[in-house]
Enzyme design. Structure first.
Site, mmCIF file in Angstrom:
data_model
loop_
_atom_site.group_PDB
_atom_site.id
_atom_site.type_symbol
_atom_site.label_atom_id
_atom_site.label_comp_id
_atom_site.label_asym_id
_atom_site.label_seq_id
_atom_site.Cartn_x
_atom_site.Cartn_y
_atom_site.Cartn_z
ATOM 1 N N SER A 60 3.919 190.099 86.905
ATOM 2 C CA SER A 60 3.412 188.907 87.772
ATOM 3 C C SER A 60 4.404 189.054 89.095
ATOM 4 O O SER A 60 3.887 188.461 90.129
ATOM 5 C CB SER A 60 3.292 187.596 86.879
ATOM 6 O OG SER A 60 4.541 187.329 86.517
ATOM 7 N N HIS A 110 8.634 184.453 88.955
ATOM 8 C CA HIS A 110 7.565 184.439 90.362
ATOM 9 C C HIS A 110 8.532 184.214 91.551
ATOM 10 O O HIS A 110 7.890 184.921 92.662
ATOM 11 C CB HIS A 110 6.539 183.306 90.065
ATOM 12 C CG HIS A 110 5.730 183.653 88.848
ATOM 13 N ND1 HIS A 110 4.920 182.752 88.108
ATOM 14 C CD2 HIS A 110 5.628 184.822 88.244
ATOM 15 C CE1 HIS A 110 4.322 183.308 87.111
ATOM 16 N NE2 HIS A 110 4.675 184.735 87.160
#
Length: 230
Positions: A60, A110
């Protein structure tokens, strides 16, 4: 995977497969490197357990970086989990919203991806042409694909030699392009290196110079020729 498919299709279509592959490799390295540096920097806050001892897995971070690259020049608005924001700030909005609703995800991972996307755009803007990683990947793929190109070229050239050396029957365009002349007597296509027909012995001007067929009628020669090459 759906996010990768949606972003990857647009990015690869716009920049090409080689540059897309180099971008993914660069974003993977930069996002993980930035995540480690962010984890190291938290040591200044006297955490009881250093953050870089925590384990996380996933792609991610690279997806956040790809989102930054994809929307870097966009002037449109996009919907991020029900919140309409400018597309260029979509990665930041998603970073905050995901952390709010799914607190177990890796915030540093992230965040490292978002910062990696920004860093990639800065570095990319410093090159007038292809970046070194793209050049290296293009060279590597060229080397790996050389045997396939070589075999394909040999196959195509061999096919042209076997299929285009002798033609007969339907017009003169295909035979004229390969350097042959058509016998006026038996319609056999001969090489321009020959002045007499290889099948019936007739000259280019139509004169019967000699007969290699031992007096066989032309109709019989044509029939045998059709059976031979048919």
């Amino acid at each position: 995977m759906m996010s990768l498919l949606w972003k990857g299709t647009q990015l690869e279509t716009s920049m090409g497969s080689t540059e897309f592959a180099s971008m993914v490799a660069a974003l993977l390295a930069m996002s993980q490197g930035i995540t480690v540096l962010l984890a190291k920097s938290l040591l200044f806050f006297n955490y009881e357990r250093p953050y870089f001892y925590e384990y996380s897995a996933g792609f991610s971070g690279v997806l956040f970086a790809m989102k930054v690259v994809l929307h870097s020049q966009s002037e449109d608005y996009t919907n991020v989990h029900g919140l309409v924001v400018p597309a260029r700030y979509a990665a930041w909005a998603e970073l905050i919203l995901i952390q709010m609703f799914v607190p177990g995800v890796s915030f540093l991972g992230h965040l490292g991806g978002v910062l990696a996307g920004i860093l990639y755009l800065k570095l990319k803007g410093g090159y007038s042409g292809s970046d070194p990683l793209t050049v290296a990947i293009r060279g590597l793929t060229g080397v790996l694909s050389w045997p396939i190109r070589f075999l394909r070229n040999r196959f195509e050239s061999g096919w042209q030699r076997t299929s285009g050396r002798r033609t007969f029957g339907r017009g003169l365009s295909s035979s004229a392009s390969v350097g042959v002349w058509r016998c006026p007597a038996c319609t056999y296509d001969n090489s321009n290196l020959l002045s007499i027909c290889e099948m019936c012995g007739t000259g280019q001007s139509g004169n019967r110079l000699f007969s290699s067929s031992q007096g066989i009628p032309l109709e019989e020669l044509r029939r045998r020729r059709v059976e031979r090459f048919g």
